[in-house]
Structure formats: structure tokens, C-alpha cells
Design a protein around this motif. Sequence first.
Motif, PDB file in Angstrom:
ATOM      1  N   LYS A   3      33.923  50.316  40.212  1.00 53.04           N
ATOM      2  CA  LYS A   3      34.868  50.090  41.310  1.00 53.04           C
ATOM      3  C   LYS A   3      34.166  49.439  42.505  1.00 53.04           C
ATOM      4  CE  LYS A   3      38.351  53.651  40.560  1.00 53.04           C
ATOM      5  NZ  LYS A   3      39.009  54.834  41.145  1.00 53.04           N
ATOM      6  N   GLN A   4      32.961  49.897  42.817  1.00 55.59           N
ATOM      7  CA  GLN A   4      32.230  49.328  43.944  1.00 55.59           C
ATOM      8  C   GLN A   4      31.829  47.885  43.667  1.00 55.59           C
ATOM      9  OE1 GLN A   4      31.887  50.784  46.962  1.00 55.59           O
ATOM     10  NE2 GLN A   4      31.162  48.767  47.564  1.00 55.59           N
ATOM     11  N   GLN A   5      31.474  47.578  42.423  1.00 56.92           N
ATOM     12  CA  GLN A   5      31.156  46.193  42.072  1.00 56.92           C
ATOM     13  C   GLN A   5      32.374  45.303  42.265  1.00 56.92           C
ATOM     14  OE1 GLN A   5      29.811  46.665  38.019  1.00 56.92           O
ATOM     15  NE2 GLN A   5      27.665  46.432  38.608  1.00 56.92           N
ATOM     16  N   ILE A   6      33.543  45.793  41.882  1.00 56.14           N
ATOM     17  CA  ILE A   6      34.773  45.020  42.062  1.00 56.14           C
ATOM     18  C   ILE A   6      35.018  44.752  43.544  1.00 56.14           C
ATOM     19  CG2 ILE A   6      37.288  45.099  41.840  1.00 56.14           C
ATOM     20  CD1 ILE A   6      36.839  46.574  39.155  1.00 56.14           C
ATOM     21  N   VAL A   7      34.829  45.786  44.373  1.00 49.22           N
ATOM     22  CA  VAL A   7      35.038  45.632  45.818  1.00 49.22           C
ATOM     23  C   VAL A   7      34.061  44.602  46.393  1.00 49.22           C
ATOM     24  CG1 VAL A   7      34.823  46.831  48.040  1.00 49.22           C
ATOM     25  CG2 VAL A   7      36.046  47.911  46.159  1.00 49.22           C
ATOM     26  N   ASP A   8      32.795  44.684  46.001  1.00 46.77           N
ATOM     27  CA  ASP A   8      31.793  43.751  46.512  1.00 46.77           C
ATOM     28  C   ASP A   8      32.103  42.315  46.101  1.00 46.77           C
ATOM     29  OD1 ASP A   8      30.482  45.904  47.636  1.00 46.77           O
ATOM     30  OD2 ASP A   8      28.985  46.063  46.027  1.00 46.77           O
ATOM     31  N   LEU A   9      32.458  42.119  44.836  1.00 46.22           N
ATOM     32  CA  LEU A   9      32.785  40.768  44.371  1.00 46.22           C
ATOM     33  C   LEU A   9      34.056  40.249  45.035  1.00 46.22           C
ATOM     34  CD1 LEU A   9      31.964  41.031  40.562  1.00 46.22           C
ATOM     35  CD2 LEU A   9      30.667  39.823  42.324  1.00 46.22           C
ATOM     36  N   ASP A  10      35.009  41.131  45.296  1.00 41.79           N
ATOM     37  CA  ASP A  10      36.245  40.717  45.952  1.00 41.79           C
ATOM     38  C   ASP A  10      35.968  40.292  47.396  1.00 41.79           C
ATOM     39  OD1 ASP A  10      39.048  40.293  45.683  1.00 41.79           O
ATOM     40  OD2 ASP A  10      39.370  42.040  46.983  1.00 41.79           O
ATOM     41  N   MET A  11      35.059  40.983  48.058  1.00 39.96           N
ATOM     42  CA  MET A  11      34.693  40.590  49.421  1.00 39.96           C
ATOM     43  C   MET A  11      34.053  39.201  49.415  1.00 39.96           C
ATOM     44  SD  MET A  11      33.313  44.224  50.923  1.00 39.96           S
ATOM     45  CE  MET A  11      32.458  43.485  52.273  1.00 39.96           C
ATOM     46  N   LYS A  12      33.196  38.944  48.445  1.00 40.89           N
ATOM     47  CA  LYS A  12      32.571  37.625  48.330  1.00 40.89           C
ATOM     48  C   LYS A  12      33.613  36.558  48.030  1.00 40.89           C
ATOM     49  CE  LYS A  12      28.880  35.139  46.024  1.00 40.89           C
ATOM     50  NZ  LYS A  12      27.832  35.155  45.018  1.00 40.89           N
ATOM     51  N   ARG A  13      34.576  36.896  47.167  1.00 39.67           N
ATOM     52  CA  ARG A  13      35.650  35.951  46.836  1.00 39.67           C
ATOM     53  C   ARG A  13      36.469  35.619  48.076  1.00 39.67           C
ATOM     54  NH1 ARG A  13      40.043  37.546  42.357  1.00 39.67           N
ATOM     55  NH2 ARG A  13      40.284  39.220  43.842  1.00 39.67           N
ATOM     56  N   ASN A  14      36.735  36.619  48.919  1.00 40.66           N
ATOM     57  CA  ASN A  14      37.492  36.374  50.150  1.00 40.66           C
ATOM     58  C   ASN A  14      36.708  35.486  51.119  1.00 40.66           C
ATOM     59  OD1 ASN A  14      39.804  37.751  49.442  1.00 40.66           O
ATOM     60  ND2 ASN A  14      39.090  39.683  50.289  1.00 40.66           N
ATOM     61  N   ARG A  15      35.388  35.685  51.204  1.00 42.73           N
ATOM     62  CA  ARG A  15      34.573  34.814  52.066  1.00 42.73           C
ATOM     63  C   ARG A  15      34.601  33.379  51.551  1.00 42.73           C
ATOM     64  NH1 ARG A  15      30.950  39.281  51.993  1.00 42.73           N
ATOM     65  NH2 ARG A  15      29.662  38.195  50.447  1.00 42.73           N
ATOM     66  N   ASN A  16      34.548  33.221  50.236  1.00 40.21           N
ATOM     67  CA  ASN A  16      34.635  31.872  49.660  1.00 40.21           C
ATOM     68  C   ASN A  16      35.987  31.233  49.950  1.00 40.21           C
ATOM     69  OD1 ASN A  16      32.082  31.973  48.620  1.00 40.21           O
ATOM     70  ND2 ASN A  16      32.710  32.247  46.501  1.00 40.21           N
ATOM     71  N   ARG A  17      37.042  32.031  49.864  1.00 36.32           N
ATOM     72  CA  ARG A  17      38.379  31.515  50.155  1.00 36.32           C
ATOM     73  C   ARG A  17      38.472  31.047  51.600  1.00 36.32           C
ATOM     74  NH1 ARG A  17      42.219  33.929  52.452  1.00 36.32           N
ATOM     75  NH2 ARG A  17      41.353  36.011  52.171  1.00 36.32           N
ATOM     76  N   GLU A  18      37.885  31.828  52.507  1.00 32.15           N
ATOM     77  CA  GLU A  18      37.865  31.433  53.921  1.00 32.15           C
ATOM     78  C   GLU A  18      37.085  30.140  54.109  1.00 32.15           C
ATOM     79  OE1 GLU A  18      36.212  34.767  55.967  1.00 32.15           O
ATOM     80  OE2 GLU A  18      37.958  36.025  55.617  1.00 32.15           O
ATOM     81  N   LYS A  64      30.786  17.139  51.976  1.00 38.16           N
ATOM     82  CA  LYS A  64      31.881  18.115  51.997  1.00 38.16           C
ATOM     83  C   LYS A  64      32.501  18.293  50.618  1.00 38.16           C
ATOM     84  CE  LYS A  64      36.306  18.955  54.198  1.00 38.16           C
ATOM     85  NZ  LYS A  64      37.301  18.452  55.108  1.00 38.16           N
ATOM     86  N   SER A  65      32.683  17.222  49.871  1.00 43.67           N
ATOM     87  CA  SER A  65      33.313  17.326  48.553  1.00 43.67           C
ATOM     88  C   SER A  65      32.431  18.115  47.586  1.00 43.67           C
ATOM     89  CB  SER A  65      33.586  15.930  47.984  1.00 43.67           C
ATOM     90  OG  SER A  65      32.380  15.211  47.852  1.00 43.67           O
ATOM     91  N   LYS A  66      31.129  17.929  47.651  1.00 39.97           N
ATOM     92  CA  LYS A  66      30.206  18.662  46.780  1.00 39.97           C
ATOM     93  C   LYS A  66      30.205  20.150  47.141  1.00 39.97           C
ATOM     94  CE  LYS A  66      26.859  18.984  43.768  1.00 39.97           C
ATOM     95  NZ  LYS A  66      27.096  18.893  42.350  1.00 39.97           N
ATOM     96  N   ALA A  67      30.229  20.456  48.428  1.00 44.61           N
ATOM     97  CA  ALA A  67      30.263  21.854  48.866  1.00 44.61           C
ATOM     98  C   ALA A  67      31.550  22.527  48.396  1.00 44.61           C
ATOM     99  CB  ALA A  67      30.148  21.930  50.389  1.00 44.61           C
ATOM    100  N   ARG A  68      32.678  21.824  48.532  1.00 44.47           N
ATOM    101  CA  ARG A  68      33.955  22.372  48.094  1.00 44.47           C
ATOM    102  C   ARG A  68      33.935  22.625  46.584  1.00 44.47           C
ATOM    103  NH1 ARG A  68      37.640  18.342  49.009  1.00 44.47           N
ATOM    104  NH2 ARG A  68      37.603  18.793  51.224  1.00 44.47           N
ATOM    105  N   GLU A  69      33.375  21.681  45.830  1.00 41.13           N
ATOM    106  CA  GLU A  69      33.288  21.822  44.375  1.00 41.13           C
ATOM    107  C   GLU A  69      32.428  23.038  43.990  1.00 41.13           C
ATOM    108  OE1 GLU A  69      30.938  19.353  41.024  1.00 41.13           O
ATOM    109  OE2 GLU A  69      32.354  18.167  42.232  1.00 41.13           O
ATOM    110  N   MET A  70      31.297  23.216  44.677  1.00 37.04           N
ATOM    111  CA  MET A  70      30.427  24.355  44.380  1.00 37.04           C
ATOM    112  C   MET A  70      31.118  25.682  44.686  1.00 37.04           C
ATOM    113  SD  MET A  70      26.722  22.840  45.681  1.00 37.04           S
ATOM    114  CE  MET A  70      26.541  24.176  46.763  1.00 37.04           C
ATOM    115  N   ILE A  71      31.829  25.743  45.794  1.00 33.98           N
ATOM    116  CA  ILE A  71      32.528  26.974  46.164  1.00 33.98           C
ATOM    117  C   ILE A  71      33.650  27.264  45.179  1.00 33.98           C
ATOM    118  CG2 ILE A  71      33.960  28.068  47.933  1.00 33.98           C
ATOM    119  CD1 ILE A  71      32.269  26.564  50.024  1.00 33.98           C
ATOM    120  N   GLN A  72      34.360  26.228  44.736  1.00 36.11           N
ATOM    121  CA  GLN A  72      35.431  26.431  43.757  1.00 36.11           C
ATOM    122  C   GLN A  72      34.881  26.931  42.428  1.00 36.11           C
ATOM    123  OE1 GLN A  72      37.315  22.588  43.931  1.00 36.11           O
ATOM    124  NE2 GLN A  72      38.896  23.321  45.345  1.00 36.11           N
TER     125      GLN A  72
END
Length: 132
Positions: free
Chosen positions: A26-41, A69-77
Motif C-alpha cells: 500500500k505504501q509503495q502504491i502511495v509513493d508511486l502515485d505521488m510521483k505520478r501526480n508530480r509528473n502530471r503537474e 521541451k519536446s524531449k522532456a515531455r516525451e521522457m515524462i510521458q
Amino acid sequence: MDAGSQRVLQYLTEVEEAAEDVLTTKQQIVDLDMKRNRNREALSALKHDMADTEKVKVCFGNMFLKFPKSKAREMIQKDQEQLDKEISDLRRSLKAKVNSLNEMQGNPELRGYNLSPLSTEELKAINSLLRR
């Protein structure tokens, strides 16, 4: 210790290990979800704040690197896709771990816990049937 005490101790140890495994997942899911939200931002900021020709600074560990910018966006996606996959795998394994823990404790299996959402094709099929 006698055999009965030994069995009880073994049982409690197994249940405690299974519960710890559930909490860790459960904690791993929470940590990965926080990282996913930062990536979304970050993706949202890249979309709205800058021109496509500019370079952006991306943090890798303890250093910043400039990327187009396009390469950074691609890496984050790509990172987002990997995070989504890891989170869905962890959620799937969590269901099995919770069922195993409930079984160890003598609790009945959770009803409706193994449900999965409808796919887009299934949802379209249902909507088309309802419109008739």
C-alpha cells in the motif's frame, strides 16, 4: 515451549508478515502515485507555460540538465506510462495479498473486491444497447 504454543507463535508470525507485506505494498502504491501526480503537474506546466522551441531544465538525481521541451515531455510521458503499469501491477498483487491475509485470519473473502472497471469497448456496447 510446548507444541501448541509453538504453533500459535508460528501462526501469529505468518499473519504478521502477511499484514506487513500488505502495508508495504500500500505504501509503495502511495509513493508511486505521488510521483505520478508530480509528473502530471510537470506535463501540465510544459503544456501551458512555455514555447515549444525553448529548452527546459530537468532534474536527474542531484543535477539539472537542459533538454528540448519536446524531449522532456516525451521522457515524462514514458515515465508516466511506466508508473501506471507499476501501480496497476501492485494493485493487482495487493488484492491477492489481502485475500491471502483474510484467509489466514479465517475471515471470509471480500465480496466485490475483484471487480474491474468496464473497458471502453464494453462501455460503448452497453451504451449502444441502452439507446435502442
